[in-house]
Structures are given as structure tokens and as C-alpha cells.
Write a protein that holds these residues in place. Structure first.
Motif, PDB file in Angstrom:
ATOM      1  N   ASP A 244       0.816  -1.219   0.000  1.00 44.56           N
ATOM      2  CA  ASP A 244       0.000   0.000   0.000  1.00 44.56           C
ATOM      3  C   ASP A 244       0.850   1.270   0.000  1.00 44.56           C
ATOM      4  OD1 ASP A 244      -2.342  -1.555   2.245  1.00 44.56           O
ATOM      5  OD2 ASP A 244      -2.305  -1.517   0.066  1.00 44.56           O
ATOM      6  N   HIS A 245       2.163   1.134  -0.063  1.00 45.04           N
ATOM      7  CA  HIS A 245       3.042   2.286   0.043  1.00 45.04           C
ATOM      8  C   HIS A 245       3.778   2.499  -1.281  1.00 45.04           C
ATOM      9  CE1 HIS A 245       2.418   2.408   4.405  1.00 45.04           C
ATOM     10  NE2 HIS A 245       2.498   1.098   4.351  1.00 45.04           N
ATOM     11  N   MET A 246       4.200   3.707  -1.512  1.00 44.27           N
ATOM     12  CA  MET A 246       4.934   4.000  -2.729  1.00 44.27           C
ATOM     13  C   MET A 246       6.157   4.835  -2.372  1.00 44.27           C
ATOM     14  SD  MET A 246       1.780   4.812  -5.319  1.00 44.27           S
ATOM     15  CE  MET A 246       2.564   4.086  -6.723  1.00 44.27           C
ATOM     16  N   VAL A 247       7.318   4.301  -2.678  1.00 47.48           N
ATOM     17  CA  VAL A 247       8.558   5.027  -2.442  1.00 47.48           C
ATOM     18  C   VAL A 247       8.765   6.002  -3.587  1.00 47.48           C
ATOM     19  CG1 VAL A 247      11.060   4.824  -2.260  1.00 47.48           C
ATOM     20  CG2 VAL A 247       9.594   3.141  -1.137  1.00 47.48           C
ATOM     21  N   GLU A 248       8.817   7.275  -3.259  1.00 46.77           N
ATOM     22  CA  GLU A 248       8.974   8.290  -4.293  1.00 46.77           C
ATOM     23  C   GLU A 248      10.378   8.883  -4.254  1.00 46.77           C
ATOM     24  OE1 GLU A 248       5.974  11.238  -4.234  1.00 46.77           O
ATOM     25  OE2 GLU A 248       4.321   9.814  -4.386  1.00 46.77           O
ATOM     26  N   HIS A 249      10.923   9.123  -5.433  1.00 43.90           N
ATOM     27  CA  HIS A 249      12.210   9.796  -5.517  1.00 43.90           C
ATOM     28  C   HIS A 249      12.326  10.494  -6.861  1.00 43.90           C
ATOM     29  CE1 HIS A 249      12.889   5.901  -7.453  1.00 43.90           C
ATOM     30  NE2 HIS A 249      14.034   6.343  -7.962  1.00 43.90           N
ATOM     31  N   ILE A 250      13.231  11.427  -6.922  1.00 41.77           N
ATOM     32  CA  ILE A 250      13.504  12.103  -8.183  1.00 41.77           C
ATOM     33  C   ILE A 250      14.860  11.655  -8.707  1.00 41.77           C
ATOM     34  CG2 ILE A 250      12.071  14.101  -7.597  1.00 41.77           C
ATOM     35  CD1 ILE A 250      14.620  15.658  -7.002  1.00 41.77           C
ATOM     36  N   LYS A 251      14.973  11.725 -10.006  1.00 43.34           N
ATOM     37  CA  LYS A 251      16.231  11.358 -10.657  1.00 43.34           C
ATOM     38  C   LYS A 251      16.769  12.544 -11.444  1.00 43.34           C
ATOM     39  CE  LYS A 251      15.728   6.366 -11.161  1.00 43.34           C
ATOM     40  NZ  LYS A 251      15.850   5.233 -12.113  1.00 43.34           N
ATOM     41  N   ALA A 252      18.074  12.661 -11.463  1.00 43.58           N
ATOM     42  CA  ALA A 252      18.719  13.678 -12.278  1.00 43.58           C
ATOM     43  C   ALA A 252      18.875  13.148 -13.701  1.00 43.58           C
ATOM     44  CB  ALA A 252      20.084  14.041 -11.692  1.00 43.58           C
ATOM     45  N   ASN A 253      18.521  13.959 -14.654  1.00 43.12           N
ATOM     46  CA  ASN A 253      18.620  13.535 -16.058  1.00 43.12           C
ATOM     47  C   ASN A 253      20.039  13.123 -16.424  1.00 43.12           C
ATOM     48  OD1 ASN A 253      15.894  14.068 -16.552  1.00 43.12           O
ATOM     49  ND2 ASN A 253      16.292  16.198 -17.052  1.00 43.12           N
ATOM     50  N   ALA A 254      21.014  13.878 -15.949  1.00 49.04           N
ATOM     51  CA  ALA A 254      22.410  13.615 -16.320  1.00 49.04           C
ATOM     52  C   ALA A 254      22.877  12.259 -15.812  1.00 49.04           C
ATOM     53  CB  ALA A 254      23.303  14.720 -15.772  1.00 49.04           C
ATOM     54  N   LEU A 255      22.437  11.868 -14.613  1.00 48.92           N
ATOM     55  CA  LEU A 255      22.818  10.571 -14.071  1.00 48.92           C
ATOM     56  C   LEU A 255      21.966   9.454 -14.651  1.00 48.92           C
ATOM     57  CD1 LEU A 255      23.329  11.448 -10.286  1.00 48.92           C
ATOM     58  CD2 LEU A 255      25.089  11.161 -12.054  1.00 48.92           C
ATOM     59  N   ASP A 256      20.723   9.747 -14.944  1.00 51.27           N
ATOM     60  CA  ASP A 256      19.808   8.730 -15.457  1.00 51.27           C
ATOM     61  C   ASP A 256      20.237   8.229 -16.832  1.00 51.27           C
ATOM     62  OD1 ASP A 256      17.622   7.184 -14.804  1.00 51.27           O
ATOM     63  OD2 ASP A 256      16.184   8.494 -15.807  1.00 51.27           O
ATOM     64  N   ARG A 257      20.994   9.041 -17.550  1.00 50.16           N
ATOM     65  CA  ARG A 257      21.456   8.640 -18.883  1.00 50.16           C
ATOM     66  C   ARG A 257      22.656   7.701 -18.835  1.00 50.16           C
ATOM     67  NH1 ARG A 257      20.005  14.193 -20.360  1.00 50.16           N
ATOM     68  NH2 ARG A 257      22.085  14.886 -19.753  1.00 50.16           N
ATOM     69  N   LEU A 258      23.272   7.551 -17.679  1.00 48.64           N
ATOM     70  CA  LEU A 258      24.488   6.759 -17.571  1.00 48.64           C
ATOM     71  C   LEU A 258      24.163   5.283 -17.404  1.00 48.64           C
ATOM     72  CD1 LEU A 258      26.530   9.032 -15.123  1.00 48.64           C
ATOM     73  CD2 LEU A 258      26.588   9.016 -17.639  1.00 48.64           C
ATOM     74  N   ASP A 259      24.846   4.435 -18.128  1.00 47.48           N
ATOM     75  CA  ASP A 259      24.667   2.991 -18.000  1.00 47.48           C
ATOM     76  C   ASP A 259      25.356   2.497 -16.733  1.00 47.48           C
ATOM     77  OD1 ASP A 259      23.277   2.798 -20.395  1.00 47.48           O
ATOM     78  OD2 ASP A 259      25.114   2.512 -21.569  1.00 47.48           O
ATOM     79  N   GLY A 260      24.728   1.532 -16.076  1.00 51.39           N
ATOM     80  CA  GLY A 260      25.359   0.893 -14.939  1.00 51.39           C
ATOM     81  C   GLY A 260      25.354   1.703 -13.661  1.00 51.39           C
ATOM     82  N   ILE A 261      24.510   2.717 -13.582  1.00 58.68           N
ATOM     83  CA  ILE A 261      24.420   3.543 -12.379  1.00 58.68           C
ATOM     84  C   ILE A 261      22.952   3.764 -12.045  1.00 58.68           C
ATOM     85  CG2 ILE A 261      24.828   5.844 -11.404  1.00 58.68           C
ATOM     86  CD1 ILE A 261      27.422   5.959 -12.980  1.00 58.68           C
ATOM     87  N   ALA A 262      22.577   3.504 -10.801  1.00 60.59           N
ATOM     88  CA  ALA A 262      21.236   3.814 -10.302  1.00 60.59           C
ATOM     89  C   ALA A 262      21.368   4.844  -9.199  1.00 60.59           C
ATOM     90  CB  ALA A 262      20.547   2.560  -9.782  1.00 60.59           C
ATOM     91  N   HIS A 263      20.352   5.691  -9.051  1.00 57.82           N
ATOM     92  CA  HIS A 263      20.442   6.742  -8.038  1.00 57.82           C
ATOM     93  C   HIS A 263      19.045   7.238  -7.698  1.00 57.82           C
ATOM     94  CE1 HIS A 263      19.652   9.351 -11.454  1.00 57.82           C
ATOM     95  NE2 HIS A 263      19.433  10.343 -10.600  1.00 57.82           N
ATOM     96  N   GLY A 264      18.962   8.053  -6.683  1.00 59.90           N
ATOM     97  CA  GLY A 264      17.708   8.706  -6.359  1.00 59.90           C
ATOM     98  C   GLY A 264      17.879   9.727  -5.256  1.00 59.90           C
ATOM     99  N   PHE A 265      17.135  10.835  -5.390  1.00 60.63           N
ATOM    100  CA  PHE A 265      16.964  11.794  -4.308  1.00 60.63           C
ATOM    101  C   PHE A 265      15.590  11.475  -3.698  1.00 60.63           C
ATOM    102  CE2 PHE A 265      19.713  14.021  -7.365  1.00 60.63           C
ATOM    103  CZ  PHE A 265      20.753  14.428  -6.544  1.00 60.63           C
ATOM    104  N   PHE A 266      15.585  10.788  -2.580  1.00 58.14           N
ATOM    105  CA  PHE A 266      14.340  10.319  -1.988  1.00 58.14           C
ATOM    106  C   PHE A 266      13.727  11.398  -1.098  1.00 58.14           C
ATOM    107  CE2 PHE A 266      16.660   6.639  -3.261  1.00 58.14           C
ATOM    108  CZ  PHE A 266      15.698   5.724  -3.664  1.00 58.14           C
TER     109      PHE A 266
END
Length: 275
Positions: free
Chosen positions: A16-38
Motif C-alpha cells: 500500500d506504500h509508494m517510495v517516491e524519488h527524483i532522478k537527475a537527467n544527467a545521471l539517469d542517462r548513464l549505463d550501470g548507475i542507479a540513483h535517487g533523491f528520496f
């Protein structure tokens, strides 16, 4: 590379919960890297900690904090014990993560973490201070820095970049992404603060302005960006969400203080090499 992100909220379902976070476009384009500002939504904490409080130093129920951190770890694709955060002290120390460590008071005392080990998610907690995520995709080196005014003024950002270079990163290739933090309109400070800050960094005058009551207001994210630029980082993405004014989205130490609340929650910003 700047401006607000076009699609700020990413959601992961947990019953019933949803973890929300934002991603930076510059990092989101990189292969092999996951990230988030939660942010603060998607956890199980209650009351002033509702709901995704990750603060091990808060007075929240520890099982709730651990569950919240586990959800964030799962979002990043790692086991809970591989989500590493330091014991933050508003300084400039940078720790290199090579293996998991015990969380909370047993963690290394530092305000930044860097690594080149895949599968270790490195992060920092904030509640108005500025989170910065770093990546050199070519060298496979990542980092996370907590920068309040003390750390930014003292050189936490420069120390992070230097430590990444020790791991073979090239500052010319480093991408730095600034996450949600308190905005200048909500960051009123005293005249003594301004005067002392200018003594420490005479180039900082442009980051102060007068508020409606004539008292100084400080532009923390703008100053963080300036320090990154001075350090030779040219690829910078700025996320402009204000932690103070966005109560539904973020915890805020200053907002809690103004309300005389007994404590406050913390959010996390983290990055991981996925392979």
C-alpha cells in the motif's frame, strides 16, 4: 547542464506504500548507475516522521527506520546492508566505501562517501542541507556529499572531488547533481552569519539578499553550485525543490524548529554502481 527535472517523481510499489524519488537527467542517462533523491513519502513511519524517515539518529521507532531504509535499498537494487550512510558531522571528511559497515553511530564519521565498488549504494541524509550526487562514468567512481553551509564553506565539495580523483576519476568527466534543499526565500540568517561567512569566503556576497524584513537570506544551493564550479566541475545539474516549503514531499529541520516540534525526519540521497 541545469534546470528543473522534467519528470520529478518515480514510484515503486510496496503493497500500500509508494517510495517516491527524483532522478537527475544527467545521471539517469548513464549505463550501470542507479540513483535517487528520496523524499518523505512511501514508508511506514507515523506522526512527525511520516512516512519514509531514514534517520537512525531520530527518535522514530527503529524498526520503522530500518524498514524504510530497506525499501530504499530495494529501489536501488541492493540488499539493506549495502546501503551505506556515514555518521554526519557537518565537516569535510570523505570516506571511501569498500565493504559494508554498521549503520548509525558505528558508521564512519564523515559528510561524504565515495566508492568504485559495484553493488555498494552510498548515500547521505538531509533535512534542509544540500545533497550532491557525483559520478564519473568512465572511471566508474561515484560519490555522495552532505553540504550544509558549514561543510560547503569549509570545502566538503572540493574534498569529495579530490577523493574521487584518488580513485582514478577525472574531474573533467565528473557529473555533479544537486538535490532538494532549502531555498533562499526560506533561509533567513542573521547579519553576524553573513559577516562571518564573507570573512571565510569574500566571493560569496552575491549569495545573500535582503528578505522582506531586511534580514539576510542565503542561497545555499546557488553557493554549492558555485563551489563546484570553482572546483572545476562543469557538468552540474540543479534540482530546485525546496525542502522547507514542500511539506508533503520533504522533511525540514528548519520547519520543525519553527513549529517547536520535538524532532524531525531525514531523507536520503544515494547512488550505486549496478554492474
Amino acid at each position: 547542464m541545469e534546470g528543473a527535472l522534467q519528470h520529478p517523481h518515480r514510484r515503486i510499489d510496496f503493497e500500500d506504500h509508494m517510495v517516491e524519488h527524483i532522478k537527475a537527467n544527467a545521471l539517469d542517462r548513464l549505463d550501470g548507475i542507479a540513483h535517487g533523491f528520496f523524499g518523505r513519502r512511501g514508508g511506514i513511519s507515523n506522526g512527525i516522521y511520516e512516512s519514509l524517515n531514514i534517520g537512525l539518529g531520530s527518535r522514530d521507532d527503529l524498526p520503522n527506520v530500518r524498514e524504510n531504509r530497506s525499501r530504499i535499498a530495494a529501489t536501488l537494487g541492493v540488499a539493506p546492508d549495502r546501503l551505506l550512510t556515514p555518521y554526519q558531522i557537518h565537516g569535510t571528511d570523505v570516506v571511501v566505501a569498500e565493504t559494508p559497515w554498521a549503520p548509525g553511530p558505528y558508521a564512519p564519521r564523515a559528510d561524504a562517501v565515495v566508492t568504485k565498488v559495484a553493488g555498494l549504494a552510498v548515500g547521505i541524509s538531509t533535512a534542509d542541507c544540500t545533497p550532491i550526487l557525483f559520478a564519473d562514468a568512465n572511471a566508474r567512481v561515484i560519490g555522495a556529499t552532505h553540504a550544509g553551509w558549514r561543510g560547503a564553506l569549509a570545502g566538503a565539495l572540493e574534498a569529495t572531488v579530490a577523493r574521487m580523483e584518488e580513485l582514478d576519476a577525472d574531474r573533467g568527466n565528473i557529473i555533479a547533481c544537486i538535490g532538494p534543499t532549502i531555498s533562499q526565500p526560506n533561509y533567513e540568517v542573521g547579519s553576524d552569519f553573513r559577516d562571518n561567512f564573507l570573512q571565510g569566503d569574500p566571493q560569496s556576497e552575491g549569495y545573500f539578499t535582503k528578505g522582506p524584513n531586511g534580514r539576510p537570506h542565503f542561497d545555499l544551493p546557488g553557493y554549492v553550485r558555485a563551489r563546484l564550479e570553482r572546483a572545476g566541475i562543469s557538468q552540474i545539474e540543479l534540482r530546485t525543490a525546496c525542502t522547507y516549503s514542500n511539506e508533503l514531499g520533504y522533511f525540514s529541520y528548519r520547519r520543525a524548529t519553527h513549529r517547536a516540534e520535538p524532532d524531525y525526519g531525514r531523507q536520503i540521497s544515494a547512488i550505486v554502481l549496478t554492474g
